[in-house]
Write an enzyme that holds these catalytic residues in place. Sequence first.
Site, PDB file in Angstrom:
ATOM      1  N   GLU A 294       4.117 -97.135 -20.590  1.00 14.47           N
ATOM      2  CA  GLU A 294       4.173 -95.834 -21.257  1.00 14.47           C
ATOM      3  C   GLU A 294       4.553 -95.977 -22.733  1.00 14.47           C
ATOM      4  OE1 GLU A 294       6.776 -93.538 -18.660  1.00 14.47           O
ATOM      5  OE2 GLU A 294       5.066 -93.010 -17.406  1.00 14.47           O
ATOM      6  N   LYS A 368       9.899 -99.377  -8.460  1.00 10.59           N
ATOM      7  CA  LYS A 368      10.033 -97.999  -7.946  1.00 10.59           C
ATOM      8  C   LYS A 368       9.638 -97.987  -6.474  1.00 10.59           C
ATOM      9  CE  LYS A 368       9.455 -95.366 -12.188  1.00 10.59           C
ATOM     10  NZ  LYS A 368       8.957 -94.160 -12.851  1.00 10.59           N
ATOM     11  N   ASP A 373       5.060 -92.768  -8.775  1.00  5.47           N
ATOM     12  CA  ASP A 373       6.162 -92.335  -9.638  1.00  5.47           C
ATOM     13  C   ASP A 373       7.071 -91.310  -8.959  1.00  5.47           C
ATOM     14  OD1 ASP A 373       7.791 -92.015 -11.776  1.00  5.47           O
ATOM     15  OD2 ASP A 373       6.352 -91.018 -13.074  1.00  5.47           O
ATOM     16  N   GLU A 401      13.560 -85.234 -10.786  1.00  2.00           N
ATOM     17  CA  GLU A 401      12.407 -84.907 -11.640  1.00  2.00           C
ATOM     18  C   GLU A 401      11.284 -84.221 -10.870  1.00  2.00           C
ATOM     19  OE1 GLU A 401      10.749 -88.266 -13.712  1.00  2.00           O
ATOM     20  OE2 GLU A 401       9.104 -87.085 -14.544  1.00  2.00           O
TER      21      GLU A 401
HETATM   22  C1  GCU Z   1       8.523 -91.065 -15.216  1.00  2.00           C
HETATM   23  C2  GCU Z   1       9.220 -90.098 -16.110  1.00  2.00           C
HETATM   24  C3  GCU Z   1       9.492 -90.663 -17.457  1.00  2.00           C
HETATM   25  C4  GCU Z   1      10.174 -92.013 -17.337  1.00  2.00           C
HETATM   26  C5  GCU Z   1       9.358 -92.926 -16.456  1.00  2.00           C
HETATM   27  C6  GCU Z   1      10.029 -94.261 -16.170  1.00  2.00           C
HETATM   28  O1  GCU Z   1       7.196 -91.253 -15.647  1.00  2.00           O
HETATM   29  O2  GCU Z   1       8.468 -88.915 -16.219  1.00  2.00           O
HETATM   30  O3  GCU Z   1      10.282 -89.752 -18.177  1.00  2.00           O
HETATM   31  O4  GCU Z   1      10.353 -92.595 -18.573  1.00  2.00           O
HETATM   32  O5  GCU Z   1       9.157 -92.320 -15.221  1.00  2.00           O
HETATM   33  O6  GCU Z   1      10.462 -94.453 -15.046  1.00  2.00           O
HETATM   34  O7  GCU Z   1      10.096 -95.113 -17.027  1.00  2.00           O
END
Ligand code: GCU
Length: 713
Positions: A294, A368, A373, A401
């Site tokens: 990300e 995870k 997610d 979340e």
């Molecule tokens: C999810 C979440 C993010 C977070 C990411 C992670 O995508 O929405 O805010 O940074 O997980 O676990 O790194």
Amino acid sequence: MTIPDPVHPAWLPPEAFRAVGSRRTLVLGDGLLVETVHDEVAQACARYGGRVRRGAEDGPYDLVLALITAESLPGAAGAVLAEFRGDAGPAGRVIGAEGYLLARRDGVTVVLAGDSAGLLYGLFHVVRLGERAFAAEREAEHHRPAMRRRMLDHWDNVDVHPVMGQVERGYAGGSIFWRDGAPRGDLARVRAYARLLAACGVNAISVNNVNVHATEARLLTDRLGDVAAIADVLRPYGIRVHLSVSFASPVVLGGPPTADPLDEDVRTWWTGVTERVYETIPDFGGYVVKADSEGQPGPFAYGRDHADGANVLAEALAPHDGVVHWRAFVYNHRQDWRDRTTDRARAAHDHFAPLDGRFRDNVIVQVKHGPIDFQTREPVSPVIAAMPATRLAVELQVTQEYTGQQRHVCYLAPMWSEVLGFRPWGPDGAAVADIAAGTADVADGAEDRHGRAPGDGGGLVGVSNVGDDPYWTGHPLAQANLYAFGRLAWVPWADPAAILDEWIDLTFAPAATGGTEPAATGESERLRRTLHAIMDGSWRTYERYTAPLGVGFMVRPGHHYGPDVDGYEYTPWGTYHFADRDGVGVDRTRATGTGFTGQYPPPWSGTYESLADCPDELLLFFHHVPYGHVLRSGSTVIQHVYDTHFAGAEQVAEARRHWAELAGTGVVDERLHARVLGLFDEQLRCAEEWRDQINAYFFRKSGVPDAQGRRIP
Ligand code: GCU
């Protein structure tokens, strides 16, 4: 330091210490954590009239509770204690690190701990038992944590992030560590947090977001003092501090102009910086890294892989007994939604499984629990079964979340318990909990086949749900998730309902009964029944009114709260449901889909591949099916969608009624009652919105009416 008013004491109200505080206790042992034990008991005694001694002599002192470390046992006088000498073994080895024996003989309750941390955990166990610890003779019970590492990751930003705020995915106010770019001056709140965590068994915290922005990157160097101050407060409760660091640290912090993990200057830089960290914080835990994920920097930029990347940090940490938690949450977040061959679920396994055996011993690959997610329902990540030569930690999301954002009641222990109990190789193989504990292939305490010590797996990591809210967690009942996380990391096989009972007893019973335990009064029984009715099944209720049959998402993009069925459907994020007029779901089979089912070992590779055998709750995760497809339950997919959504919203209404009936009964504090009731109003509104949007969406797509003729807008 005092806890700022009006912070809720969570599961450590003073009354929870009544049983301990009204007795005569001996505390024996050395070290900071033993001092903590002594201070805890002394405070309780000051309140409830007991006495505590801190010395070897127990002669005329008619003790009732003995809290003793194994190494100080030989010097302890008294017949009862002498009896335990055999149990402790040389230097407490039989008991083990962080473990303790608990027994009651001849009117003395004894906690005999393997080390000073074990003594602290033993004390909190006695607190949990309350009067039961003193009621009758008790055979020696042996307690030790299943997981050596029981860690919470805070996604807290030092600076307020323009989109994510102070705490990314935080639903409980600001950070307890940071405010507006600086550490919070008063660390009393952090100390209170450390106590709570020790009381449920957590022993490590990472204090900043895995998305490391400019200010947070500097915690590693010129702002290390801020981290040291937090470490000082956590240390007396046996909690080690970890830091999320940027893979690009050398570049952004004035080191060499590259972060290439194979570059000599980069290695030297990490070694030097890490040495300074340990000069400042000698018991520092290690680094947490989100790399090539990300938008975070990582080894791919230099043509290197994740083993190269993790190993350079691990090498710097190794001489200091530190570890690097290297996250496996790596996928293409810029994929083309038109491309049906790219499957985000596959990504972590594709990247990491081939690297098994290449990570240094002090690398923990943090996975995870599901392949996507933290959705309400996902299969267990196949990575967990694919890296036998690597230490793996399983990551859970305590912060809600995707499970109601601490506005909805959603007790997550039942979900975590399913994850931890899942057996990737079938009923005769190891469970996820064994893999995380590092005991998956250990027989009789022998070293495992990869030469690691038994029980030294990566452990369990949770994304914290705590903020500076007076109730810690926004929704007061979300405290139970934090408590349960710690307890499951100790005892992964514990029954979630039993954990909930512990939490209820500690948090509410002392108040409801004026502190007279065991809490068997009608009032507290009523509260217990109500909380079980509301919470035991709340995760499944949440699942019913949100995305169906494991398909996931359907949330509002960005903040992820509330329904938006197509919100992510035509985006680059890789989270699609593929609903059309005929059917819905993601074909992840080997036969006709993305081949993701092939990442599992048998029997699950076959079970998930087969339309007939795939469990209903995961059907749309693995298969694209027509609306008329008949589930194992006998219902069609479309009718299941309608039925569960009507039922889910109705169950929320019922839970709200249960809670409302407690008004004015005095069994819970009025402010807490009012806060939860207000949140129930929001949960019900949101559940009805989910129900109506999901039902309307699928009715309009499919044209199939509800068999029961209920109103679909
Ligand atoms: C999810 C979440 C993010 C977070 C990411 C992670 O995508 O929405 O805010 O940074 O997980 O676990 O790194």
